[in-house]
Motif scaffolding. Structure first.
Motif, short mmCIF file in Angstrom:
data_model
loop_
_atom_site.label_atom_id
_atom_site.label_comp_id
_atom_site.label_asym_id
_atom_site.label_seq_id
_atom_site.Cartn_x
_atom_site.Cartn_y
_atom_site.Cartn_z
N ARG A 1 0.86 -1.17 0.00
CA ARG A 1 0.00 0.00 0.00
C ARG A 1 0.90 1.23 0.00
O ARG A 1 2.06 1.17 0.39
CB ARG A 1 -0.91 0.03 1.24
CG ARG A 1 -1.69 -1.24 1.46
CD ARG A 1 -2.75 -1.47 0.41
NE ARG A 1 -3.94 -0.67 0.66
CZ ARG A 1 -5.01 -0.69 -0.11
NH1 ARG A 1 -5.02 -1.42 -1.20
NH2 ARG A 1 -6.06 0.04 0.19
N SER A 2 0.35 2.34 -0.42
CA SER A 2 1.10 3.59 -0.42
C SER A 2 2.38 3.45 -1.25
O SER A 2 2.46 2.62 -2.14
CB SER A 2 1.38 4.02 1.02
OG SER A 2 1.95 5.29 1.06
N ASP B 1 -7.88 5.03 -2.83
CA ASP B 1 -8.39 3.67 -3.03
C ASP B 1 -9.64 3.74 -3.89
O ASP B 1 -10.76 3.56 -3.41
CB ASP B 1 -8.67 3.03 -1.68
CG ASP B 1 -8.93 1.54 -1.80
OD1 ASP B 1 -8.73 0.99 -2.90
OD2 ASP B 1 -9.35 0.93 -0.80
#
Length: 214
Positions: free
Chosen positions: A3-4, A75
């Protein structure tokens, strides 16, 4: 770890390959360039884009690519499903050029239509994109992207080049510049990826320091 802003390891896409600790330290820091290659919905980063971008990519460079999509980070389909990405040929161009590390200001080391979002790998996780892509382009998804995550595999498994996804932060401020980059993953044996912070140090006369992290 995916993520990120994060770095993928070869084992993320191909079994029995290197993990996140197998990247040698010399690949994780050094001089390089931030290229402005703006793209829109489902745009493809091609070898031609890389060849004509400025500053010119040199052997041994670290390359950050600003597509403009980091402004849509979230997202959501706008960023992930309809985002842009490099194709396998573009990744091979970077490997053949002898770059040390690559980071993308977009959703992945591959175009979204080459991932499990459609009927590749473990997909489709977003089957609606298959028909939408055909309506938008007039072509089947697998006509344009016949292989699953071809860019990941060319970049990391063939070339041994670390690939960083979701580079953001102050990316616009260093676009078109040559900088000294650093991005160090966690020491995680067996890890297939790691959150990283990308740091760019520019010429002291520019009085600028860049950090990436969403």
């Amino acid at each position: 770890m995916h993520r990120s802003t994060h770095m993928d390891a070869p084992i993320h896409v191909t079994e029995n390959t290197g993990d996140i600790m197998d990247y040698p330290l010399w690949r994780l820091c050094g001089t390089g360039v931030c290229l402005g290659i703006p793209k829109e919905k489902w745009g493809i980063i091609t070898p031609e884009d890389l060849e004509k971008a400025t500053p010119q990519v040199k052997e041994g460079d670290i390359v950050m690519i600003n597509t403009g999509f980091h402004h849509l980070f979230g997202d959501c389909d706008d960023y992930f499903g309809y985002g842009c990405g490099i194709n396998g040929a573009g990744a091979k161009w970077l490997v053949d050029k002898g770059v040390k590390m690559v980071g993308y200001g977009c959703q992945a080391n591959d175009h979204p239509i080459a991932t499990k979002l459609v009927d590749h790998g473990l997909g489709p996780t977003q089957p609606h994109l298959i028909d939408e892509y055909k309506e938008f382009t007039g072509r089947d998804a697998k006509e344009d992207f016949p292989l699953w995550e071809d860019a990941h595999k060319n970049l990391m498994c063939v070339g041994g080049v670390p690939g960083i996804e979701n580079v953001g932060g102050q990316l616009d401020e260093i676009t078109g510049k040559r900088c000294f980059f650093m991005a160090f993953p966690w020491r995680w044996k067996g890890g297939d990826g790691s959150i990283v912070r990308v740091l760019a140090i520019c010429d002291p006369d520019q009085e600028f320091r860049f950090e990436s992290g969403e």
